[in-house]
Design an enzyme around this catalytic site. Structure first.
Site, PDB file in Angstrom:
ATOM      1  N   GLY A 255      66.817  47.319  21.848  1.00 45.48           N
ATOM      2  CA  GLY A 255      67.929  47.335  22.792  1.00 45.48           C
ATOM      3  C   GLY A 255      69.232  47.033  22.097  1.00 45.48           C
ATOM      4  O   GLY A 255      69.325  47.144  20.871  1.00 45.48           O
TER       5      GLY A 255
ATOM      6  N   ARG B  88      77.976  49.164  10.668  1.00 46.72           N
ATOM      7  CA  ARG B  88      77.464  48.319  11.745  1.00 46.72           C
ATOM      8  C   ARG B  88      75.982  47.994  11.497  1.00 46.72           C
ATOM      9  O   ARG B  88      75.191  48.851  11.182  1.00 46.72           O
ATOM     10  CB  ARG B  88      77.603  49.034  13.093  1.00 46.72           C
ATOM     11  CG  ARG B  88      77.091  48.240  14.302  1.00 46.72           C
ATOM     12  CD  ARG B  88      75.671  48.602  14.668  1.00 46.72           C
ATOM     13  NE  ARG B  88      75.247  48.009  15.956  1.00 46.72           N
ATOM     14  CZ  ARG B  88      73.991  48.060  16.396  1.00 46.72           C
ATOM     15  NH1 ARG B  88      73.057  48.664  15.705  1.00 46.72           N
ATOM     16  NH2 ARG B  88      73.684  47.519  17.547  1.00 46.72           N
ATOM     17  N   VAL B  89      75.650  46.717  11.663  1.00 45.58           N
ATOM     18  CA  VAL B  89      74.263  46.288  11.543  1.00 45.58           C
ATOM     19  C   VAL B  89      73.841  45.687  12.875  1.00 45.58           C
ATOM     20  O   VAL B  89      74.574  44.894  13.462  1.00 45.58           O
ATOM     21  CB  VAL B  89      74.116  45.247  10.401  1.00 45.58           C
ATOM     22  CG1 VAL B  89      72.718  44.651  10.393  1.00 45.58           C
ATOM     23  CG2 VAL B  89      74.423  45.902   9.054  1.00 45.58           C
ATOM     24  N   GLY B  90      72.686  46.090  13.354  1.00 48.32           N
ATOM     25  CA  GLY B  90      72.193  45.570  14.630  1.00 48.32           C
ATOM     26  C   GLY B  90      71.301  44.356  14.436  1.00 48.32           C
ATOM     27  O   GLY B  90      71.340  43.686  13.397  1.00 48.32           O
TER      28      GLY B  90
ATOM     29  N   THR C  67      64.235  51.529  18.450  1.00 49.15           N
ATOM     30  CA  THR C  67      63.583  50.701  17.433  1.00 49.15           C
ATOM     31  C   THR C  67      62.087  50.499  17.616  1.00 49.15           C
ATOM     32  O   THR C  67      61.633  50.232  18.727  1.00 49.15           O
ATOM     33  CB  THR C  67      64.235  49.301  17.501  1.00 49.15           C
ATOM     34  OG1 THR C  67      65.626  49.454  17.351  1.00 49.15           O
ATOM     35  CG2 THR C  67      63.695  48.356  16.451  1.00 49.15           C
TER      36      THR C  67
HETATM   37  N1  ASP Z   1      68.204  47.203  18.436  1.00 49.59           N
HETATM   38  C1  ASP Z   1      68.710  48.345  17.755  1.00 49.59           C
HETATM   39  C2  ASP Z   1      70.112  48.114  17.342  1.00 49.59           C
HETATM   40  O1  ASP Z   1      70.870  47.490  18.044  1.00 49.59           O
HETATM   41  C3  ASP Z   1      68.639  49.630  18.506  1.00 49.59           C
HETATM   42  C4  ASP Z   1      67.726  49.699  19.684  1.00 49.59           C
HETATM   43  O2  ASP Z   1      66.629  49.169  19.646  1.00 49.59           O
HETATM   44  O3  ASP Z   1      68.107  50.311  20.693  1.00 49.59           O
HETATM   45  O4  ASP Z   1      70.488  48.606  16.308  1.00 49.59           O
END
Ligand code: ASP
Length: 341
Positions: free
Chosen positions: A253, A229-231, A201
């Site tokens: 993350g 799925r939503v992060g 991200t």
């Molecule tokens: N934070 C993002 C998510 O969980 C992905 C990432 O930054 O690794 O979708």
């Protein structure tokens, strides 16, 4: 005794609302934002090019909101970046679904989640903020809105990401690997999604010369995630939060951990209590680690924060999290400190 009498006197005078040290904001570090100290910071080393694009606006005295939108367009349009926008790794059904949000200096915000086939989800998020009475649109509804706003459909699945997905399908274990950046190169020969050579991200925070702050966060999310799925990235308060009276924060993350701790909002509130940006990020990381120290060994979260005075800092669970900074004086990439060494 004397103190008690003093308090009783004040209470009996019915003047509670005017007692400065009993006021709701007592102890808060709300301050007028600094002017003339434009700065932009963003997650990861690829944030450097994004910052440079943002700086074209910021350095010319433009608005933080325009700067962050233009800045994150860079990784969104980069087919070689497999964790944001075009060329992002798909979900387990082979669909590239994007999450993004944007926020300005007046708590205005807009967000899209699980959006398919649109090159610049951040700009759709900005339209949600500016053209609708809502904050968040998802899935098919977000796509319909984007098309109605004149955005064009683009196939975001590049041959390289399709190939990686097909490789993954051979094992097809539903275990999204999220930026375990502490891997060594030899442990990550295939540049696995989320590995140190292949990370995640973009969250970007800016303070403009007029003292206005803004933030943008955009991602294709966890590789091989379940469809739908939503992060954390499109969730206001999780992946991004901006409060011009204090500062702003963003994250990268494992989104589920950031959502359950309201991570970016937490970081801003910790700054409000007087912690520096880095201390605030560290305390937010500590919450995640303390909840489940064993699980924390296997996952990564990094927070990044910018105060309205132009100071900044970051902290992550594991080594490997970096961030990029650009101001009149500085252009640099910094390795964040981490909980585990
Ligand atoms: N934070 C993002 C998510 O969980 C992905 C990432 O930054 O690794 O979708």
């Amino acid at each position: 005794m004397q103190n008690r009498r003093f308090f009783l006197k004040l209470f009996s005078a019915g003047s509670l609302g005017t007692i400065p040290f009993l006021n709701a904001s007592a102890g808060s570090r709300e301050r007028k934002p600094a002017k003339g100290k434009a700065v932009v910071i963003s997650t990861w080393d690829f944030g450097k090019e994004a910052n440079a694009a943002a700086w074209k606006t910021l350095g010319a005295g433009g608005a933080a909101l325009d700067a962050v939108e233009q800045g994150v367009h860079v990784p969104e349009a980069d087919p070689t970046n497999q964790t944001v926008g075009l060329g992002g790794f798909p979900d387990r059904d082979g669909k590239v679904t994007l999450d993004a949000c944007i926020m300005d200096h007046q708590l205005n915000c807009g967000s899209v989640a699980c959006l398919e086939n649109i090159l610049h989800p951040i700009s759709v998020a900005r339209r949600v903020m500016e053209k609708t009475p809502h904050v968040m649109l998802v899935g098919e509804g977000a796509l319909q809105f984007a098309l109605a706003q004149g955005f064009e459909k683009t196939n975001l699945l590049t041959p390289a990401s399709e190939k990686a997905w097909k490789e993954w399908l051979k094992t097809s274990q539903y275990e999204p690997v999220i930026n375990i950046e502490n891997r060594k190169k030899e442990e990550d020969p295939k540049h696995l999604p989320g590995g140190p050579y292949n990370h995640d991200t973009i969250g970007m925070l800016a303070l403009d010369a007029d003292g206005r702050m803004a933030g943008a966060c955009t991602t294709s999310g966890a590789a091989w995630k379940m469809h739908g799925r939503v992060g954390d990235s499109p969730i206001i308060g999780a992946g991004l939060y901006v409060d011009n009276e204090i500062g702003a924060a963003t994250s990268s993350g494992l989104g589920e951990e950031v959502i359950r701790t309201c991570g970016s909002h937490l970081v801003v509130e910790l700054m409000r209590q007087g912690n520096s940006p880095e201390e605030s990020c560290k305390k937010a990381v500590e919450r995640i680690v303390k909840r489940d120290p064993v699980k924390a060994k296997k996952l990564q979260v990094g927070f990044l924060a910018l105060s309205n005075q132009g100071t900044y800092g970051a902290f992550a669970i594991h080594p490997g999290f970096t961030f990029s900074v650009k101001s009149q004086q500085t252009e640099t990439i910094i390795a964040a400190k981490s909980w585990f060494k």
